[in-house]
Design an enzyme around this catalytic site. Structure first.
Site: not given
Length: 217
Positions: A102, A104
């Site tokens: 991921k 963010h």
């Protein structure tokens, strides 16, 4: 046969996670049976399955203090097992990984409890080629954890390749120096089929498959 093995195989039949017939595996082999843990797809079946896992782990005597579920099927399995241990009075930390990092928010590939300093039990459905398990072992070690073992639903007990005398589970256990616990094995399935009027017609095909592709035990 231990009770958790009988319960697991009976559950797998009811859930149609264990089916009999002619199935072409990823390896290209024609198998008389097929196991798909994705068919444990309700709260009741997952609860019963996790109890079988917990009993198999208890029977092994393995020492661990964190559960890790490799993406994807290992995630619900490890989560259900954590709930089962909590029901039995042991509140274990839980972690799992994303397939893709991921970029963010909190970022990274790990979700859940920190691995550092923990003895980690990997929870999955099967070991086929061992690729996902080796990735999980790398993640655990990189996170500061120590792999304590691997628990799977079923060990097919067949050679990973024609040139290999060991099963994929045996190969991973030997390479990594950690135990692999199976809730049930092909040997258990053979015993179960021999005692079941419903499955006795599949017994010869199972024995023939074991004779042709079985690993050295």
């Amino acid at each position: 046969m231990n009770d958790h093995r009988t319960r697991f195989l009976a559950l797998a039949l009811r859930a149609q996670a264990l089916r009999f017939g002619e199935f072409t595996l990823k390896s290209g082999r024609s198998s008389p049976y097929f196991f798909n843990a994705g068919r444990f797809d309700s709260g009741a079946t997952l609860a019963e399955l996790s109890a079988c896992y917990a009993d198999a782990i208890a029977a092994s005597g393995l020492d661990f203090d964190l559960l890790f579920g490799p993406a994807y099927k290992g995630i619900p399995l490890a989560t259900a097992l954590a709930c089962e241990f909590a029901r039995r009075g042991r509140d274990l930390p839980l972690a799992f990984n994303r397939k893709e990092a991921k970029t963010h928010g909190e970022g990274g590939t790990l979700i859940g409890a920190p691995l550092a300093g923990k003895r980690v039990l990997i929870v999955d459905d099967v070991i086929t080629a061992g690729t996902a398990i080796r990735e999980a072992l790398t993640i655990i070690r990189d996170g500061g954890g120590t792999p304590a073992g691997i628990v799977i639903a079923i060990d097919r007990q067949e050679r990973a390749t024609e040139a290999e005398s060991r099963s994929a589970a045996q190969t991973v256990a030997a390479e990594q120096g950690i135990p692999v616990i199976a809730v049930a094995t092909l040997a258990d399935l053979l015993a179960f089929a021999s005692e079941s009027a419903e499955l006795v017609g599949h017994r010869d095909a199972l024995h023939a498959y074991r004779a042709r592709y079985g690993s050295d035990l």
